[in-house]
Design a protein around this motif. Structure first.
Motif, PDB file in Angstrom:
ATOM      1  N   PRO A 104      27.094 -32.693  19.134  1.00 14.47           N
ATOM      2  CA  PRO A 104      28.296 -31.800  19.033  1.00 14.47           C
ATOM      3  C   PRO A 104      28.965 -31.093  20.363  1.00 14.47           C
ATOM      4  N   GLU A 105      28.120 -30.168  21.045  1.00 13.50           N
ATOM      5  CA  GLU A 105      28.643 -29.380  22.040  1.00 13.50           C
ATOM      6  C   GLU A 105      29.449 -30.070  23.054  1.00 13.50           C
ATOM      7  N   LYS A 106      28.350 -31.214  23.644  1.00 14.00           N
ATOM      8  CA  LYS A 106      28.952 -32.128  24.689  1.00 14.00           C
ATOM      9  C   LYS A 106      29.982 -33.162  24.273  1.00 14.00           C
ATOM     10  N   THR A 107      30.177 -33.473  22.983  1.00 15.20           N
ATOM     11  CA  THR A 107      31.170 -34.325  22.705  1.00 15.20           C
ATOM     12  C   THR A 107      32.626 -33.607  22.373  1.00 15.20           C
ATOM     13  N   ALA A 109      34.340 -23.128  16.790  1.00 18.67           N
ATOM     14  CA  ALA A 109      34.957 -24.411  16.154  1.00 18.67           C
ATOM     15  C   ALA A 109      34.172 -25.361  15.710  1.00 18.67           C
ATOM     16  N   ILE A 110      33.209 -25.735  16.254  1.00 18.14           N
ATOM     17  CA  ILE A 110      32.078 -26.632  16.007  1.00 18.14           C
ATOM     18  C   ILE A 110      31.453 -26.323  14.574  1.00 18.14           C
ATOM     19  N   LYS A 111      30.959 -25.261  14.572  1.00 18.86           N
ATOM     20  CA  LYS A 111      30.499 -24.507  13.380  1.00 18.86           C
ATOM     21  C   LYS A 111      31.034 -24.551  11.987  1.00 18.86           C
ATOM     22  N   PHE A 112      32.426 -23.977  12.089  1.00 22.27           N
ATOM     23  CA  PHE A 112      33.367 -24.163  11.249  1.00 22.27           C
ATOM     24  C   PHE A 112      33.859 -25.276  10.718  1.00 22.27           C
ATOM     25  N   SER A 113      33.881 -26.359  11.461  1.00 19.26           N
ATOM     26  CA  SER A 113      34.148 -27.635  11.269  1.00 19.26           C
ATOM     27  C   SER A 113      33.152 -28.668  10.623  1.00 19.26           C
ATOM     28  N   PRO A 150      36.356 -21.058  26.040  1.00 18.43           N
ATOM     29  CA  PRO A 150      35.165 -20.483  26.205  1.00 18.43           C
ATOM     30  C   PRO A 150      34.089 -20.999  25.198  1.00 18.43           C
ATOM     31  N   LYS A 151      32.861 -20.885  25.913  1.00 15.75           N
ATOM     32  CA  LYS A 151      31.790 -21.628  25.134  1.00 15.75           C
ATOM     33  C   LYS A 151      31.591 -21.173  23.694  1.00 15.75           C
ATOM     34  N   GLU A 152      31.867 -19.615  23.420  1.00 14.24           N
ATOM     35  CA  GLU A 152      31.571 -19.307  22.109  1.00 14.24           C
ATOM     36  C   GLU A 152      32.695 -19.841  21.172  1.00 14.24           C
ATOM     37  N   ASP A 175      27.526 -39.479  18.088  1.00 13.60           N
ATOM     38  CA  ASP A 175      27.817 -38.312  19.057  1.00 13.60           C
ATOM     39  C   ASP A 175      28.010 -37.010  18.621  1.00 13.60           C
ATOM     40  N   MET A 176      29.313 -37.249  17.616  1.00 12.12           N
ATOM     41  CA  MET A 176      29.678 -35.861  17.099  1.00 12.12           C
ATOM     42  C   MET A 176      28.565 -35.033  16.231  1.00 12.12           C
TER      43      MET A 176
END
Length: 279
Positions: free
Chosen positions: A188-191, A211-215, A204-206, A183-184
């Protein structure tokens, strides 16, 4: 003093990914965080230095039973490092060593548990520990399995893959949050939003997207290629190997698949990991 929030998983199931996400989310920087500085926000469970700090003696001077008896004091020391909660990575199952809980309840605030398809885990696990796939299968099916002691770290007591998962599932639902690696990867956004919510965070969404992009796996792999990664096993060429799901379809033999499914069918079914043809 707060309590420990355990970041728990069977080895090679996405623990470092979650730690990297939290690191980037909390820092909120405009560039990816240094993967070699994850300990700024996360303590690694089982480092011998903590045992030596609470006794003033070398770890090797004490017996295995004596060191096990120190576990509650070590966990108290973890909790005292922050005025609020502290993240601690662990690969231990939620069991006991010489009668002592490997996770001390009185210093525990909660847990995040990461689960991954064992058919994929065994491929990464075998590479990480320098084993054959067959040896990796045997390790994951062994109720007495543990990782080897190193110069810096005490062994992780894993038990079998199924025992590991179900032991953490048994923790009070209000105090633990379970993430599926898949699921990650695919949602990713939901998880990761649900993970942040569990921790009482409302980014905040951004900020969440950044953080998702950088990880992401690709970002972490590029960073490892540039700076190295201090958690890479000396038996593996690199820590961030592939970062995909479904490798088992071409990497495992039918016999290896059968052996894993036979040992872990019930838990695999619960998490939707059973291969086609199995019920």
């Amino acid at each position: 003093m707060g309590g420990i929030i355990w970041l728990a998983s069977y080895p090679k199931s996405g623990n470092t990914w979650v730690r990297t996400f939290l690191h980037n989310l909390l820092l909120n920087a405009n560039r990816p965080a240094d993967i070699n500085e994850l300990t700024k926000f996360t303590i690694g469970d089982g480092n011998k230095v903590w045992y030596e700090q609470v006794t003033g003696k070398p770890y090797s001077d004490l017996s295995d039973e004596e060191n096990a008896a120190l576990i509650p004091k070590v966990h108290q020391a973890y909790a005292r490092t922050r005025p609020d909660s502290v993240f601690v990575k662990t690969h231990n199952w939620l069991g006991k060593k010489h009668g002592i809980p490997l996770v001390t309840p009185e210093f525990t605030a909660g847990a995040i548990y990461i689960v991954r398809n064992p058919l994929d885990v065994v491929i990464s696990l075998s590479d990480h520990y320098g084993m054959t796939i067959d040896q990796g299968v045997d390790m994951m099916n062994d109720v007495a399995a543990y990782s080897g002691e190193t110069d810096r770290k005490v062994p992780d007591f894993l038990s079998s893959w199924s025992n590991h998962v179900t032991s953490w599932q048994a923790m009070d639902k209000s105090a633990r949050h379970i993430l599926r690696y898949e699921d990650m990867l695919y949602k990713p956004e939901k998880t990761f939003s649900e993970l942040a919510k569990f921790l009482g965070l409302r980014p905040p969404k951004e900020r969440l997207k950044r953080a998702i992009k950088f990880s992401s796996f690709e970002t972490s792999r590029k960073l490892e290629a540039t700076t190295g990664f201090n958690e890479r096993s000396d038996k593996a060429e690199k820590f961030f190997r592939v970062g995909k799901a479904g490798q088992w379809k071409t990497a495992l033999t039918p016999e290896q698949i059968e052996k894993i499914v036979t040992a872990h069918r019930d838990v695999m079914k619960e998490f939707k990991y059973l291969p086609p043809g199995y019920k």
